[in-house]
Design a protein around this motif. Structure first.
Motif, short mmCIF file in Angstrom:
data_model
loop_
_atom_site.label_atom_id
_atom_site.label_comp_id
_atom_site.label_asym_id
_atom_site.label_seq_id
_atom_site.Cartn_x
_atom_site.Cartn_y
_atom_site.Cartn_z
N ARG A 229 0.81 -1.22 0.00
CA ARG A 229 0.00 0.00 0.00
C ARG A 229 0.85 1.28 0.00
O ARG A 229 0.36 2.32 -0.42
N VAL A 230 2.10 1.22 0.45
CA VAL A 230 2.93 2.41 0.42
C VAL A 230 4.39 2.01 0.55
O VAL A 230 4.71 1.01 1.22
N ILE A 231 5.28 2.76 -0.12
CA ILE A 231 6.72 2.58 0.00
C ILE A 231 7.34 3.96 0.26
O ILE A 231 7.06 4.92 -0.46
N PHE A 232 8.16 4.02 1.30
CA PHE A 232 8.86 5.26 1.67
C PHE A 232 10.34 5.13 1.33
O PHE A 232 10.95 4.09 1.61
N ILE A 233 10.90 6.18 0.76
CA ILE A 233 12.34 6.27 0.53
C ILE A 233 12.85 7.49 1.31
O ILE A 233 12.49 8.63 0.98
N ASP A 234 13.64 7.27 2.35
CA ASP A 234 14.09 8.34 3.25
C ASP A 234 15.60 8.44 3.24
O ASP A 234 16.30 7.43 3.33
N PHE A 235 16.11 9.66 3.17
CA PHE A 235 17.54 9.91 3.34
C PHE A 235 17.74 11.38 3.70
O PHE A 235 16.84 12.22 3.53
N SER A 236 18.94 11.70 4.20
CA SER A 236 19.24 13.06 4.68
C SER A 236 20.59 13.51 4.14
O SER A 236 21.51 12.71 3.97
N LEU A 237 20.68 14.83 3.92
CA LEU A 237 21.91 15.44 3.41
C LEU A 237 22.31 16.60 4.32
O LEU A 237 21.49 17.15 5.04
N TYR A 238 23.60 16.94 4.24
CA TYR A 238 24.08 18.12 4.96
C TYR A 238 25.01 18.92 4.06
O TYR A 238 25.94 18.37 3.45
N ASN A 239 24.73 20.23 3.98
CA ASN A 239 25.57 21.13 3.20
C ASN A 239 26.29 22.06 4.18
O ASN A 239 25.67 22.92 4.80
N ALA A 240 27.59 21.88 4.30
CA ALA A 240 28.37 22.67 5.26
C ALA A 240 28.54 24.12 4.79
O ALA A 240 28.75 25.01 5.62
N ASN A 241 28.44 24.37 3.49
CA ASN A 241 28.61 25.73 2.98
C ASN A 241 27.56 26.69 3.52
O ASN A 241 27.84 27.87 3.78
N VAL A 242 26.34 26.18 3.65
CA VAL A 242 25.23 27.03 4.12
C VAL A 242 24.68 26.56 5.45
O VAL A 242 23.69 27.09 5.94
N ASN A 243 25.33 25.53 6.04
CA ASN A 243 24.92 25.00 7.35
C ASN A 243 23.44 24.60 7.36
O ASN A 243 22.67 25.01 8.23
N LEU A 244 23.04 23.78 6.39
CA LEU A 244 21.66 23.34 6.29
C LEU A 244 21.58 21.83 6.13
O LEU A 244 22.40 21.23 5.42
N PHE A 245 20.61 21.24 6.78
CA PHE A 245 20.27 19.83 6.58
C PHE A 245 19.08 19.77 5.64
O PHE A 245 18.15 20.58 5.74
N CYS A 246 19.11 18.82 4.73
CA CYS A 246 17.98 18.60 3.82
C CYS A 246 17.48 17.18 4.05
O CYS A 246 18.19 16.20 3.75
N ILE A 247 16.28 17.07 4.60
CA ILE A 247 15.68 15.77 4.89
C ILE A 247 14.66 15.48 3.80
O ILE A 247 13.73 16.27 3.57
N ILE A 248 14.83 14.36 3.10
CA ILE A 248 14.04 14.05 1.91
C ILE A 248 13.25 12.77 2.14
O ILE A 248 13.78 11.78 2.66
N ARG A 249 11.98 12.81 1.76
CA ARG A 249 11.13 11.62 1.81
C ARG A 249 10.35 11.54 0.50
O ARG A 249 9.60 12.46 0.14
N LEU A 250 10.55 10.44 -0.23
CA LEU A 250 9.79 10.15 -1.44
C LEU A 250 8.78 9.06 -1.11
O LEU A 250 9.13 8.03 -0.52
N VAL A 251 7.53 9.29 -1.49
CA VAL A 251 6.43 8.39 -1.10
C VAL A 251 5.72 7.91 -2.35
O VAL A 251 5.34 8.71 -3.21
N ALA A 252 5.51 6.60 -2.44
CA ALA A 252 4.73 5.99 -3.51
C ALA A 252 3.59 5.20 -2.87
O ALA A 252 3.83 4.21 -2.19
N GLU A 253 2.36 5.65 -3.06
CA GLU A 253 1.18 4.98 -2.50
C GLU A 253 0.53 4.11 -3.57
O GLU A 253 0.37 4.52 -4.72
N PHE A 254 0.14 2.92 -3.15
CA PHE A 254 -0.47 1.94 -4.04
C PHE A 254 -1.94 1.78 -3.63
O PHE A 254 -2.26 1.01 -2.72
N PRO A 255 -2.86 2.50 -4.25
CA PRO A 255 -4.27 2.40 -3.85
C PRO A 255 -4.88 1.06 -4.21
O PRO A 255 -4.36 0.33 -5.07
N ALA A 256 -5.97 0.74 -3.56
CA ALA A 256 -6.65 -0.52 -3.84
C ALA A 256 -7.23 -0.54 -5.25
O ALA A 256 -7.54 -1.62 -5.78
N THR A 257 -7.34 0.59 -5.89
CA THR A 257 -7.85 0.66 -7.26
C THR A 257 -6.80 0.29 -8.29
O THR A 257 -7.11 0.12 -9.47
N GLY A 258 -5.53 0.16 -7.87
CA GLY A 258 -4.44 -0.07 -8.79
C GLY A 258 -3.74 1.24 -9.13
O GLY A 258 -4.23 2.33 -8.84
#
Length: 523
Positions: A229-258
């Motif tokens: 019914r659902v697949i999550f792809i999670d990973f995180s990045l860090y850019n030291a130049n701008v001192n920012l973390f980027c947290i990414i989640r890609l989601v694929a939902e599989f409904p009962a309708t196909g």
């Protein structure tokens, strides 16, 4: 007439009245100035936590993982996934190529990667990515009897009650075995349901070739089933130049309708809060915000004690309480985020072979930003209300100004402050000397004429002053000990006319107050 009666009050009474009004306006100005400083401080806090680099980091990452097409198929990217075949093409193509950057564009390794991928050469991949699947059991829905001969299996929509927690497939690794999660991350709210943590989980390898073989093995052994019914792809990045973390989640939902519905989340957050001098300035603004919160809370508590239940009858008092509540929630969120970052960040960065769950930290950080944004919205609502009240005051003052001049103006106080500054710098003669000359040049009537009062009002005021002095001399004199004093017909007539003039004045003031009340009620 109202202005004339105020003009004829001489001596200590007029001085006290003027002093009291001046104190009230001074207090009001101090409160407005205090709130304006609070508003500026809140704006600095709100906009100081974000910067354009967050937008650009989200943009380049979304372009890489959402818009990059499968080689040879320009229309197939993550956004356009509609089938399981498209999903595996994305996993083995754009996702794999986007996650593993182990050399420069000329295939030369110019720096020590330390077993970490650097996306776009600047963003370090923290730990390893994680893929997670949630399934539902068979027979979680009922097939109509006439169709049972054609279809014996039925997989309903995802709910926590319908979730499949049994092992399946090869049953040899974690991706085939159900795992409960000890993560503090909240449940995910998708298009088709609310998905809890846990599931069939596996992490990717540091090696690009091993990860590709993993994907091929899962595809050949049907890791995605009808119950998925659902697949999550999670990973995180860090850019030291701008001192920012980027947290990414890609989601694929599989409904009962196909078919497949895709969604995504890109959170660029600043988890390492205090690094530069500007960050310490923001920290000082946070401390100032807490001081303001304490002062405003103390003021509202005093008002509640003074007015009791009548305090809660005003909608603007409820706005004050709502604003204070939001401020306390914002402070609580900020404290909680900082404590969790202090406790978890070091642990997440220690292991480079495991998945680093920064989603939990980013989630609460984003909620803090949302709360502070709502707070500043209501703070500006209150500020606009004060501006409207000020406009209403200006309109009423303009009504009073028709044919007469107000006894006290806000501009007069500002003008006086300006004159005092000039006197201190010896750019203008002292006002006291000018006042002495002015007093010596004429009486109160002449001064009133110079200040622009109407001649009829001055005469009426002089008449009322004579009436008042004669009545006070006869009936309120401390030198006369006799309690009984007869009233002549002429004295009664004068007292009656004096009362009539006072009644007119009070009626005039009452009309103006009613106008103010109606305008405030209309808000």
């Amino acid at each position: 007439m109202a202005e004339a009666s105020r003009w004829h009050r001489g001596g200590a009474s007029k001085h006290k009245l003027h002093y009291r009004k001046e104190v009230e306006i001074t207090t009001t100005l101090q409160e407005l100035l205090l709130y304006f400083i609070f508003l500026i401080n809140l704006c600095i806090l709100t906009f100081g936590m974000v910067n354009p680099h967050m937008y650009y980091l989200n943009k380049v990452m979304s372009s890489l993982f959402l818009d990059t097409s499968v080689p040879g198929e320009e229309r197939t990217n993550f956004k356009s996934i509609r089938s399981i075949t498209d999903f595996w093409k994305f996993m083995e193509g754009p996702l794999l190529e986007g996650l593993y950057w182990d050399s420069w564009y000329n295939n030369q390794q110019l720096y020590n990667l330390k077993n970490s991928s650097r996306i776009y050469y600047e963003n370090i991949l923290l730990g390893v990515p994680r893929v997670r699947q949630l399934k539902v059991r068979n027979n979680t829905c009922k097939v109509y009897s006439s169709f049972q001969s054609l279809m014996s299996e039925c997989y309903g929509k995802y709910t926590s009650a319908n979730e499949d927690v049994s092992n399946f497939g090869l049953q040899i690794n974690t991706e085939w075995r159900y795992s409960t999660s000890n993560s503090n991350s909240p449940w995910h709210w998708g298009f088709l349901g609310v998905y809890r943590n846990g599931g069939y989980i596996f992490t990717l390898s540091k090696s690009k070739s091993e990860t590709k073989n993993k994907f091929i093995d899962l595809r050949l052994n049907s890791w995605i089933t009808r119950g998925t019914r659902v697949i999550f792809i999670d990973f995180s990045l860090y850019n030291a130049n701008v001192n920012l973390f980027c947290i990414i989640r890609l989601v694929a939902e599989f409904p009962a309708t196909g078919g497949i519905l895709t969604s995504w989340q890109f959170y660029s957050v600043k988890l390492l809060r205090y690094v530069s001098y500007y960050d310490y300035f923001i920290a000082s603004c946070e401390i100032t915000f807490c001081i303001f919160l304490f002062v405003f809370t103390t003021q509202e508590v005093k008002k509640i004690k003074e007015f009791k239940s009548a305090y809660f009858k005003s909608i603007w008092n409820w706005l004050e309480l709502l604003l204070l509540l939001l401020c306390f929630v914002a402070v609580s969120f900020n404290t909680y985020c900082n404590v969790q970052i202090f406790l978890l960040l070091g642990q997440l960065l220690k292991s480079t072979e495991k998945y680093s769950d920064f989603y939990f930290l980013a989630y609460w950080h984003i909620y803090y930003n949302n709360i502070i944004a709502i707070t500043i919205f209501f703070a500006w609502i209150k500020n606009m209300f004060l501006a409207i009240i000020n406009d209403t005051y200006s309109e009423v003052k303009a009504d009073y100004s028709i044919g007469r001049r107000p006894d006290f103006e806000l501009g007069k106080m500002i003008k006086q402050s300006y004159k005092n500054v000039l006197e201190k710098f010896r750019l203008k003669k002292a006002q006291k000397d000018e006042d002495k000359k002015r007093k010596g040049s004429g009486d109160l009537a002449e001064q009133a004429r110079r200040e622009g009062f109407d001649e009829n009002e001055i005469q009426k005021a002089e008449q009322m002053k004579k009436w008042k002095e004669r009545l006070e001399k006869k009936y309120y004199s401390m030198e006369i000990q006799d309690d009984y004093q007869p009233v002549t017909q002429e004295e009664f007539r004068e007292l009656f006319l004096y009362a009539v003039e006072l009644e007119r004045e009070l009626h005039y003031i009452n009309l103006k107050l009613n106008q103010v009340v109606r305008k405030v009620s209309a808000l």
